[in-house]
Each structure stands twice: as C-alpha cells, then as structure tokens.
Design a protein around this motif. Structure first.
Motif, PDB file in Angstrom:
ATOM      1  N   GLY A   1      39.021  49.451  33.468  1.00 41.89           N
ATOM      2  CA  GLY A   1      38.885  50.544  34.322  1.00 41.89           C
ATOM      3  C   GLY A   1      37.987  51.512  34.153  1.00 41.89           C
ATOM      4  O   GLY A   1      38.160  52.680  34.428  1.00 41.89           O
ATOM      5  N   ARG A   2      36.644  51.316  33.763  1.00 36.32           N
ATOM      6  CA  ARG A   2      35.639  52.339  33.445  1.00 36.32           C
ATOM      7  C   ARG A   2      35.212  52.914  35.025  1.00 36.32           C
ATOM      8  O   ARG A   2      34.588  51.998  35.761  1.00 36.32           O
ATOM      9  CB  ARG A   2      34.437  51.518  32.906  1.00 36.32           C
ATOM     10  CG  ARG A   2      33.412  52.339  32.357  1.00 36.32           C
ATOM     11  CD  ARG A   2      32.552  52.211  31.549  1.00 36.32           C
ATOM     12  NE  ARG A   2      31.623  53.102  31.094  1.00 36.32           N
ATOM     13  CZ  ARG A   2      31.350  53.408  29.656  1.00 36.32           C
ATOM     14  NH1 ARG A   2      31.912  52.252  28.784  1.00 36.32           N
ATOM     15  NH2 ARG A   2      30.824  54.456  29.319  1.00 36.32           N
ATOM     16  N   PRO A   3      35.106  54.097  34.844  1.00 32.21           N
ATOM     17  CA  PRO A   3      34.535  54.736  36.157  1.00 32.21           C
ATOM     18  C   PRO A   3      33.019  54.222  36.531  1.00 32.21           C
ATOM     19  O   PRO A   3      32.570  54.077  35.440  1.00 32.21           O
ATOM     20  CB  PRO A   3      34.393  56.312  35.821  1.00 32.21           C
ATOM     21  CG  PRO A   3      35.608  56.458  34.687  1.00 32.21           C
ATOM     22  CD  PRO A   3      35.485  55.304  33.928  1.00 32.21           C
ATOM     23  N   GLY A   4      32.757  54.109  37.576  1.00 34.02           N
ATOM     24  CA  GLY A   4      31.509  53.451  38.157  1.00 34.02           C
ATOM     25  C   GLY A   4      31.357  51.846  38.248  1.00 34.02           C
ATOM     26  O   GLY A   4      30.389  51.674  38.637  1.00 34.02           O
ATOM     27  N   PHE A   5      32.332  51.383  37.670  1.00 34.63           N
ATOM     28  CA  PHE A   5      32.421  50.052  37.740  1.00 34.63           C
ATOM     29  C   PHE A   5      33.204  49.458  38.866  1.00 34.63           C
ATOM     30  O   PHE A   5      34.511  49.575  38.920  1.00 34.63           O
ATOM     31  CB  PHE A   5      32.869  49.203  36.480  1.00 34.63           C
ATOM     32  CG  PHE A   5      31.955  49.254  35.445  1.00 34.63           C
ATOM     33  CD1 PHE A   5      31.248  50.677  34.940  1.00 34.63           C
ATOM     34  CD2 PHE A   5      31.342  48.031  34.608  1.00 34.63           C
ATOM     35  CE1 PHE A   5      30.607  50.568  33.760  1.00 34.63           C
ATOM     36  CE2 PHE A   5      30.634  48.227  33.607  1.00 34.63           C
ATOM     37  CZ  PHE A   5      30.194  49.276  33.409  1.00 34.63           C
ATOM     38  N   GLU A   6      32.800  49.251  40.172  1.00 34.59           N
ATOM     39  CA  GLU A   6      33.618  49.265  41.447  1.00 34.59           C
ATOM     40  C   GLU A   6      33.823  47.665  41.651  1.00 34.59           C
ATOM     41  O   GLU A   6      33.067  46.868  41.774  1.00 34.59           O
ATOM     42  CB  GLU A   6      32.578  49.863  42.731  1.00 34.59           C
ATOM     43  CG  GLU A   6      33.645  50.288  43.511  1.00 34.59           C
ATOM     44  CD  GLU A   6      32.689  50.990  44.378  1.00 34.59           C
ATOM     45  OE1 GLU A   6      33.183  50.953  45.830  1.00 34.59           O
ATOM     46  OE2 GLU A   6      31.639  51.632  44.263  1.00 34.59           O
ATOM     47  N   VAL A   7      35.147  47.635  41.906  1.00 38.42           N
ATOM     48  CA  VAL A   7      35.492  46.246  42.277  1.00 38.42           C
ATOM     49  C   VAL A   7      35.635  46.322  43.851  1.00 38.42           C
ATOM     50  O   VAL A   7      35.903  46.923  44.434  1.00 38.42           O
ATOM     51  CB  VAL A   7      37.162  45.915  41.893  1.00 38.42           C
ATOM     52  CG1 VAL A   7      37.575  44.777  42.579  1.00 38.42           C
ATOM     53  CG2 VAL A   7      37.199  46.052  40.506  1.00 38.42           C
ATOM     54  N   THR A   8      34.680  45.188  44.398  1.00 44.83           N
ATOM     55  CA  THR A   8      34.314  45.275  45.734  1.00 44.83           C
ATOM     56  C   THR A   8      35.172  44.002  46.440  1.00 44.83           C
ATOM     57  O   THR A   8      35.444  44.023  47.687  1.00 44.83           O
ATOM     58  CB  THR A   8      32.910  44.854  46.008  1.00 44.83           C
ATOM     59  OG1 THR A   8      32.430  43.640  45.182  1.00 44.83           O
ATOM     60  CG2 THR A   8      31.865  46.007  45.840  1.00 44.83           C
ATOM     61  N   GLN A   9      35.816  43.206  45.852  1.00 46.71           N
ATOM     62  CA  GLN A   9      36.511  42.029  46.064  1.00 46.71           C
ATOM     63  C   GLN A   9      37.384  41.497  45.148  1.00 46.71           C
ATOM     64  O   GLN A   9      36.926  41.601  44.180  1.00 46.71           O
ATOM     65  CB  GLN A   9      35.794  40.835  46.486  1.00 46.71           C
ATOM     66  CG  GLN A   9      35.674  40.518  48.071  1.00 46.71           C
ATOM     67  CD  GLN A   9      34.952  39.348  48.348  1.00 46.71           C
ATOM     68  OE1 GLN A   9      35.430  38.146  48.292  1.00 46.71           O
ATOM     69  NE2 GLN A   9      33.499  39.587  48.835  1.00 46.71           N
ATOM     70  N   GLY A  10      38.555  40.958  45.774  1.00 49.04           N
ATOM     71  CA  GLY A  10      39.394  40.077  44.653  1.00 49.04           C
ATOM     72  C   GLY A  10      40.432  40.926  44.130  1.00 49.04           C
ATOM     73  O   GLY A  10      40.689  42.162  44.276  1.00 49.04           O
ATOM     74  N   GLU A  11      41.283  40.140  43.264  1.00 50.94           N
ATOM     75  CA  GLU A  11      42.357  40.856  42.642  1.00 50.94           C
ATOM     76  C   GLU A  11      42.840  40.612  41.212  1.00 50.94           C
ATOM     77  O   GLU A  11      41.932  39.493  40.478  1.00 50.94           O
ATOM     78  CB  GLU A  11      43.822  40.004  43.425  1.00 50.94           C
ATOM     79  CG  GLU A  11      43.946  40.245  44.814  1.00 50.94           C
ATOM     80  CD  GLU A  11      44.859  39.627  45.340  1.00 50.94           C
ATOM     81  OE1 GLU A  11      45.018  38.326  45.130  1.00 50.94           O
ATOM     82  OE2 GLU A  11      45.705  40.205  46.114  1.00 50.94           O
ATOM     83  N   ILE A  12      43.245  41.393  40.475  1.00 48.48           N
ATOM     84  CA  ILE A  12      43.662  41.340  39.230  1.00 48.48           C
ATOM     85  C   ILE A  12      45.144  41.820  38.959  1.00 48.48           C
ATOM     86  O   ILE A  12      45.418  42.726  39.336  1.00 48.48           O
ATOM     87  CB  ILE A  12      42.825  42.336  37.999  1.00 48.48           C
ATOM     88  CG1 ILE A  12      41.277  42.024  38.451  1.00 48.48           C
ATOM     89  CG2 ILE A  12      43.254  41.830  36.886  1.00 48.48           C
ATOM     90  CD1 ILE A  12      40.344  43.136  37.525  1.00 48.48           C
ATOM     91  N   TYR A  13      45.973  40.680  38.382  1.00 54.25           N
ATOM     92  CA  TYR A  13      47.312  41.006  38.159  1.00 54.25           C
ATOM     93  C   TYR A  13      47.432  40.992  36.460  1.00 54.25           C
ATOM     94  O   TYR A  13      46.932  40.115  35.924  1.00 54.25           O
ATOM     95  CB  TYR A  13      48.246  40.082  38.704  1.00 54.25           C
ATOM     96  CG  TYR A  13      48.416  40.243  40.271  1.00 54.25           C
ATOM     97  CD1 TYR A  13      49.515  41.008  40.573  1.00 54.25           C
ATOM     98  CD2 TYR A  13      47.749  39.789  41.241  1.00 54.25           C
ATOM     99  CE1 TYR A  13      49.755  41.527  42.025  1.00 54.25           C
ATOM    100  CE2 TYR A  13      47.811  40.127  42.435  1.00 54.25           C
ATOM    101  CZ  TYR A  13      48.639  41.057  42.951  1.00 54.25           C
ATOM    102  OH  TYR A  13      49.088  41.359  44.242  1.00 54.25           O
ATOM    103  N   TYR A  14      48.061  41.877  36.077  1.00 51.12           N
ATOM    104  CA  TYR A  14      48.202  42.163  34.616  1.00 51.12           C
ATOM    105  C   TYR A  14      50.208  42.376  34.265  1.00 51.12           C
ATOM    106  O   TYR A  14      50.354  43.585  35.012  1.00 51.12           O
ATOM    107  CB  TYR A  14      47.489  43.405  34.198  1.00 51.12           C
ATOM    108  CG  TYR A  14      47.650  43.593  32.783  1.00 51.12           C
ATOM    109  CD1 TYR A  14      47.575  42.787  31.809  1.00 51.12           C
ATOM    110  CD2 TYR A  14      48.533  44.964  32.563  1.00 51.12           C
ATOM    111  CE1 TYR A  14      48.043  43.383  30.330  1.00 51.12           C
ATOM    112  CE2 TYR A  14      48.530  45.305  31.189  1.00 51.12           C
ATOM    113  CZ  TYR A  14      48.334  44.443  29.980  1.00 51.12           C
ATOM    114  OH  TYR A  14      48.743  44.825  28.862  1.00 51.12           O
TER     115      TYR A  14
END
Lengths: 481, 264
Positions: free
Chosen positions: B54-67
């Motif tokens: 979750g680093r600021p500036g690293f932007e997820v543009t598509q997709g999903e992550i489940y944890y």
C-alpha cells in the motif's frame, strides 16, 4: 496544616469571591498609557519610590522607541493605547463549569492526559478549595523557606525583599533594553521571584505551575532569579496544556543572575493559544529573557519547547562574564497553520575560557514560518572561548518555511566557533516505513518529530519531557495527509 | 475466489507516476507456501511488493487483490500491516533520534492490539526481543541505536528479519533481502527466514538472483517480465534460470507474445 489553610483560601478568593466583580470594575483602569497610569499601578501595589521612578524612566524611554521590525514575522500594528494596563486581579468572565468550555480545548486536555481538576484550573473554571496542587505548593514553600530559599510572587518580593529586588532588578535586562522590555518595565503586573542562598542546592524543580496565582497572571510578567555562590536551582515555566487567555499581547521579561560556581537551569514549555487553522486570533508573545553568568564558573541553561502563540519573538540569552562560565540553549520551536516564530539566542562571551552550546530544532508544518536567529559574540578579552551551534529544521508539507539567521562576531583569535545547520523534510519513505510496521500516520509523524527533537528533550526534567513529547504530537495533528 | 488462499491477485495493473508498471498479474498464494518472484531489473518485482503493502503513489488501475478473504485495496497501509502483511524493505530507511527498540515496541503493540491481545509490558517485551535476537545472531546493542542509522548493509537486513520475527506476520514479502549481502550475511538472513517458515505463514521472496534460493527453498517460482508473470514453476525453474539466464525467458516471452498475445 491549619496555618496553611487561610493561605489557601486567600489564594482561591483572589479569583472568585462573591461580590468581587463590582470591586474589579472600580479597580480596572481605562485603556491607555501615560505617567498617571504608571503611578497608579505602582501605588496600587504599594511599591517603594525607587520602583515607581524606575517604571517612569522606562516609560519615558519607551515613548522615544520604535517597534522592532527586523524579525521575520508579520502582524498588524498593535494599538498600545487600546490596552488596559491594570485590571486586578482578573477581569475575564469565567466559565462556571467545564460544560461552558470550548469542547475543542477539552479534547486537547484529554489527549494530554490532564486530570479533571487541573483542566478546570487551566480553563479558568472555579476550583474547589481542596485542590491538591495548592496544598502541595504550600507544603513545598515551607520546606524551601527552611533552606533559606525565597520563592514568591514578584509583588511579594518587592515588599518583603526590597533590598534584593533593588539590587538585581534591571541588572541583566535594563528598563530601556528594547521596546517590549521597556514596556514591560513600565507596566509589569506580577511574576515570580527566586533567591537561592550560598551553597544551597534547591531540592525540587521550582514551577510556576505550583504557584497557582502566578499561573493566572498574564500579560506583562517579570521574573527574577538569583543564584548565590555555589547554589543550584532548576526552574520550570509554563505548562503543556493550552491556557485560556484573552490578552492578545504578551511581553514578559526574565532575568537570571548566577554568581560564582552557581548554576541555573530554566526550562519553558510555552503553549499559548496559537490561533485557529485560518490564522485568526492567537497570542503575540514578545519575550526578553537573559541570564548573566556574573561569577566565575557559573552556568546557565535555557531549554525551551515553543509550540503555542501566533507569534513567538524570543531569544533567551547568556552573558558569560565570569571566567570559565558556561551558557547553553536548547530549543524546539514548532509552527503549524499560520504560526510564526522568530527565536534563537545570544551567547555573549566576555570572560576567559567561556563555553556555549546552542542546539536549535525548528519544525514547520502547514503554512508555519520558523526562523532561528542567533548571535555568538566573542569579546576581545575572552581568551579560549568556545561555541558550538547546531541548527536543524524539519519541514512537514510544502507550504511552510524555515529560515536561519546566524550572526557570529569574533574579536579574539583564540576563539573556536562551530556552526552546523541542516534542513530536512519528513520523508514519505520514513512515514511509509513506520506505517508498514502498523503505526498510524499520526503516531508515525509524532515519533519521527520526537526523534528529531531528542537532543533537546533529554535536557528537560523527566515529567516535562514526557509531556512535551505528547504535546508535539497533539500540536501536529492533521498536519500531514 | 478460492477460500483456501491467503492472497489472491487477479489481473492486477498498477502505475507509478503515470507509467504503467504492472500489466496484468495473476497470483494465488496459500498459507504455508513459499513463493519466489524473480525477474530482471525493471520487470515490476519491487512495484508488486510495494503495491501489496500500500505504498502511496503506487496506483492500482485495474484488477483485484484479496487478502484473508478481504479486499486488500480498501485497507490503509497500517491496516494491512496490522492484519499481518509484512514487507521487508530493500532499502530500510533511517529514522534519526528514534531508537530501534522504540519502533519495535510501537509496531508490536499496534499489531497485538489488532489481534485483540494485550500490550506487552516492558519486561516481557525485552525478554521476547532478546530471545529473537539471540536466534538471529544479532547483538543487543542494535536495539538502542537509532533505526537503521549507521547500520551496515547486513545489519539493516538482519534488522528487517528481526522485525519480521517479532511481528509474526501471516504474509511476509521480502524485497531483495539478499541485495548487498556477502555470503555469510546471506546465510544468516536465510537462516532467519527458514526458522519462520510455518504452515500458518506464507512467504514471498522477491529476488533478482537465484543464489538466495540455494538457502531458502521455494515451493513455487514465478518469473516476472515487463509487468507480467511469464512463467511459473517449481524450484527447478530457478535452476534453469541460473543456467540459462533471463535471456532465455525473454525469448519465451517473445514467443508468448507473438502466439497468444495478452496473457491472462
């Protein structure tokens, strides 16, 4: 304890006697400043003739002075004729209970972990006669008296220890020293007086906090501390909790005198109302603090944590007159929102082998402006004088400012003067690292800032240091993200 | 989604400063597994690690992550950390004036609070730390130094492993933990990681070189190139890479591109 009791009642009743309000009305002078006002102030306090004249001399000189404009601060012109210079003992309307107090203020008290009774005191709410600090303070005072230590209000000292006051008053900061110091000399209301006799080591930290009536005095305070040969005293000024105060202008003067082998440690936590997030309101704090190492091997240390006030203008200084005398200045100044601070110190080396250390930590957040201004002066006869200065600035965000104005004047070729300065920004890397370890952003900022200030905090008395750390965290709330 | 998986990444795209770095990652990790993510420079390995943290500036543009069955992307950095996601940094940052032991205690208590455990008192905390330090062969003097300030490369990495062992994460991501280490330091770090292997915990090793995998045996190896996983396999894949280099994979990548286009 029965002998103490009337004392407590006296203290409390100064604040809240029924029917006192009408008395106050008649006891308040109309706004404005002239010689009659000063004579009236002096007369009301039953002051000796020399003091009346001293005040008048200050006033006459003040009238010829102009406001200092060299500091890196901006504020609207102050109308000195619009201020009422005598209002005894307290004119502001007091809230009847904590329910009437600004909830924002209460929230801050809670975060600082201040007990309820103390919250009431700080917020100006009437307190019960059975209030711990009062009895504690009185007990302390008896113990100090046994050792010959005098710790009382300035007014009391003027009447009971006239000779000491006359000898030392103005001996470090003259009544014509600068604009605000001259104004203070003319109109000062009250303050603290400390005298430590020869070879006495004061066994406890002296604190205005314990001298409850003093905690509520305001605008033009005057403090005088005298440490005789081989004595030691540590004095704490202020309080971490923000105090409610309706006087916008504060101009205090502090004078310290350390004789041969004496040591004075003076610690301040200043947290006056800084104004709101848009920069409205807030205290203007124009302070003159100076210590004189009069004797050989004397030592004076100033430690300050300045987080409050809209404007801070303050340069606790040391005149190192005695040979081998030592001056120290440790400072943390934080400016958030629209706060402005121009603070630093002067180390005047007059005696031989004199040493001084300056550690200044400035923190700026939001639109805060923070300036370090310091003078290191080595006189001609000051052989082997040494100074070490370290000035660090920490920026939080990109709208704040840090400025450093070091002045160095050396007139002796054996002097050694070192100056180090740094400016850094709280890194996103540091924040991310801490947050990745589970700390909230606020806790991370607070931890990083406290780390930055560690060198200064370790100079503070223990409990004060703990409170100061918490205070920085609270003062910086919402400054990131 | 798969109920048994600890981490499930689907079609993840991410960009940094407007530049697309991850271009469709799919990866499923179960508790107890050790995955190695390998790849040449600029393949997106470290970006993947930082996106997960979750680093600021690293932007997820598509997709999903489940944890742990939850939408990871809706959690803040610190929430992820408190839920047991740990990132060992390639370049641990220095924090002047803050002692190592102070940060460790603050971190541990933040994690314990999340788990509904009581904060440890100073005595118990120090006892635990000293035990872990002894296991990892770290001198206790490191505790009272400022966080990473003046640490050697090896000390920094060992300190990361110490934090990991104290925080007992469920998902540990080690970003180039082997970079800048000599062989002895590498062994110490690898040994530390191996003692933390358990059926409860998944470990993701991000590395450029195969040599770390001589000491930490992964269950799965994935090769990342230009923001995609272009090959997955068992530990033997790392050995082939060691032998043939990334050039071999690039060719595979080219073939893939020309034959099947987008890899799902």
């Amino acid at each position: 304890m029965s002998a103490i009791k009337p004392k407590i009642e006296e203290l409390i009743s100064q604040e809240y006697p029924a029917g006192f309000v009408t008395d106050i009305e008649s006891d308040t002078l109309p706004p404005g400043l002239n010689e009659d006002v000063i004579r009236t102030i002096s007369a009301k306090k039953n002051e000796p003739h020399f003091l009346t004249e001293w005040r008048l001399d200050a006033f006459r000189h003040w009238q010829k002075m102009t406001l200092p404009h060299w500091a890196h601060i901006k504020y609207p012109a102050i109308d000195f004729q619009a201020i009422s210079y005598f209002s005894a003992p307290k004119k502001q309307k007091q809230p009847e209970s904590l329910d009437d107090v600004d909830p924002e203020l209460l929230r801050t008290y809670e975060k600082l972990g201040i007990p309820l009774e103390e919250q009431k005191l700080l917020a100006g709410v009437a307190v019960d006669a059975v209030f711990d600090s009062v009895s504690v303070a009185t007990t302390f005072k008896d113990k100090l008296a046994e050792m010959g230590i005098i710790f009382c209000s300035f007014s009391e000292a003027v009447l009971k220890h006239t000779e000491l006051v006359q000898r030392y008053l103005g001996s470090v900061v003259s009544n014509r020293d600068n604009f605000y110091a001259a104004l203070n000399a003319a109109v000062f209301s009250d303050g603290s007086f400390v005298y430590v006799p020869k070879r006495v080591r004061c066994p406890m930290e002296l604190s205005t906090y314990f001298r409850i009536n003093a905690a509520l005095t305001g605008q033009f305070e005057r403090t005088l501390i005298i440490a005789e040969e081989r004595s030691y005293v540590s004095y704490l000024e202020g309080c971490t909790a923000p105090m409610r105060d309706e006087n916008q202008l504060h101009a205090a003067v502090v004078e310290l005198v350390a004789l041969d082998d004496a040591q004075i440690k003076y610690s301040t936590v200043q947290n006056w109302y800084p104004g709101d997030a848009e920069g409205r309101g807030g205290i203007y704090n124009f302070v003159t603090k100076r210590g004189l190492c009069k004797g050989n091997n004397a030592k004076i240390s100033w430690t300050q944590v300045e987080t409050g006030s809209a404007i801070t203008w303050k340069y606790p200084s040391c005149i190192l007159k005695g040979d081998n005398s030592v001056g120290e200045f440790y400072s943390v100044a934080l400016t958030n929102n629209y706060q402005q601070a121009d603070t630093g110190t002067k180390m005047i080396h007059v005696g031989k082998n004199t040493r001084s250390t300056i550690i200044s930590k400035g923190i700026s957040a939001a639109q805060g402006q923070n300036a370090y201004r310091g003078l290191v002066q080595i006189h001609q006869r000051a052989d082997n004088a040494r100074n070490y200065t370290q000035c660090d600035s920490l920026l939080i965000g990109d709208r704040c400012g840090a400025h450093t104005f070091p002045y160095i004047e050396v007139r002796n070729s054996t002097a050694k003067v070192e100056h180090e300065a740094s400016t850094s920004k709280i890194g996103e890397d540091q924040l991310f690292y801490c947050q990745q370890r589970g700390l909230s952003q606020e806790d991370a900022v607070s931890m990083i800032v406290n780390g930055f200030c560690k060198q200064v905090f370790k100079e503070l008395p223990m409990e004060f240091a703990v409170e100061a750390q918490k205070l920085l965290g609270v003062s910086l709330e919402g400054s990131v993200g | 989604m798969n109920q048994n998986s600890l981490l499930q990444i689907s079609n993840l795209h991410a960009e940094v400063e407007g530049q697309a770095i991850l271009k469709g990652i799919d990866l499923t990790i179960k508790a107890g597994e050790v995955h190695a993510i390998m790849g040449p420079n600029a393949s997106g390995k470290s970006t993947l690690a930082h996106v997960l943290a979750g680093r600021p500036g690293f932007e997820v543009t598509q997709g999903e992550i489940y944890y742990q069955g939850n939408d990871l992307l809706s959690l803040t950095t610190e929430e992820r950390a408190r839920k047991g996601l740990f990132l060992a940094f390639q370049y641990p940052v220095e924090i002047p004036g803050v002692s190592n032991v102070y940060l460790l205690k603050a971190a541990m208590n933040a994690v314990r609070k999340e788990r509904g455990q009581q904060e440890l008192d100073a005595m118990d905390f120090l006892e635990l730390i000293r035990m872990r330090m002894a296991e990892l062969g770290i001198s206790s003097e490191l505790l009272y130094r400022n966080v990473n300030e003046g640490f050697s490369g090896g000390e920094k990495k060992r300190n990361e492993i110490l934090q990991m062992s104290v925080l007992e994460p469920q998902l540990a991501i080690l970003d180039e933990i082997d970079s800048g280490l000599d062989i002895d330091a590498l062994k110490v770090v690898a040994n530390g990681v191996n003692t933390l292997r358990s059926s409860e915990r998944a470990i993701v090793i991000v590395t450029h070189y195969q040599r770390l995998l001589n000491y930490i045996k992964p269950d799965y190896v994935h090769v990342l190139s230009l923001g995609r996983i272009i090959k997955s396999g068992g530990p033997e894949l790392a050995e082939v890479l060691e032998e043939k280099g990334y050039g071999w994979i690039s060719q595979v990548d080219d073939i893939h591109h020309s034959s099947s286009g987008e890899i799902g």
